[in-house]
Design a protein around this motif. Structure first.
Motif: not given
Length: 254
Positions: A7-11, A18-21, A44-47, A83-89
């Motif tokens: 996956s493409a990601f940014s930190v 904390l991973f954001l989905i 914060v890791i968003a991908y 890690a913590h994980f959080a996702g929207h929808s």
């Protein structure tokens, strides 16, 4: 089993990971407004989900398990043990499914604007949207979704943000978009949510038509370690419309 993608990601930021989905037809940039509040406290890791934005586009259809394995591959690549994980929808379904399969890596979960315990009527409505998109094409049906996602006040104030969100969907490969929409429409977490033991924040907008408080109350009732926050006056696109309102309960929980 299909191979996970890279996956493409940014930190951004320093601290606990904390991973954001993100959700359907979106990208990691959906989280930018919230990341501004999170990065002083967290790494914060968003991908980007497979098929979205800068991530590879393997041929659809995809499954929820594919999306879980992509997340696990990213965690392993970054060498993050917990890690913590959080996702929207849709991301709010990927997170719990990941926590069920890989509980040893999960410190906490965020389920934002997501759905479980859909009634037959709820299910028919969301499947009807996907069927309409297949029949008429995605852009015509998007107009109806716009009103479910954003409040009218925000529409008047920030038409540019809404226009950008609509364009993002149109720019997503239609087969990818419909495949992930199928996952969102057909996933029912109710049979297994009680197995997810991680501390969880369940958060939704008061007027989110597809992921309303009544469904989120059921989610919290079944999860052994969850709390519910309902954000007054908001619909589905809470991250784009009101990151500053989302941030305080998220930070307090974390």
């Amino acid at each position: 089993m299909p191979k996970p993608i890279r996956s493409a990601f940014s930190v951004e930021g320093e601290g606990p990971c904390l991973f954001l989905i993100h959700g359907i037809g979106a990208s990691r940039h959906s989280w930018d407004g919230l990341i501004a509040h999170l990065k002083p406290h967290f790494r914060v890791i968003a991908y980007d989900l497979r098929g979205h934005n800068r991530s590879p586009v393997p041929p659809p259809p995809y499954t929820l398990d594919d999306l879980v394995e992509d997340l696990e591959a990213l965690r392993a690549e970054l060498g993050i043990e917990k890690a913590h994980f959080a996702g929207h929808s849709l991301g709010g379904m990927i997170g719990p499914a990941y926590a069920r399969k890989y509980p040893q890596h999960v410190l906490s979960l965020g389920l934002y604007s997501t759905a479980a315990f859909r009634t037959e009527d709820d299910s028919a409505k969301v499947k009807g949207v996907v069927a309409a998109m297949r029949a008429k094409g995605i852009p015509p049906v998007l107009e109806a979704l716009k009103d479910r996602w954003f409040t009218p006040e925000f529409g008047q104030r920030r038409p540019d943000v809404i226009e950008r969100r609509m364009q993002q969907v149109i720019d997503t490969d239609p087969d990818v978009f419909l495949s992930v929409f199928d996952i969102y429409a057909e996933t029912e977490m109710a049979p297994w949510l009680s197995e997810v033991k991680a501390p969880s924040l369940v958060l939704t907008g008061e007027f989110d038509g597809g992921c309303p408080p009544r469904l989120n109350q059921e989610i919290v009732r079944l999860m052994p370690n969850a709390e519910l926050v309902v954000l007054p006056g908001l619909r589905h696109a809470i991250l784009l419309e009101a990151a500053d309102v989302v941030a305080p309960p998220v930070l307090e929980f974390l």
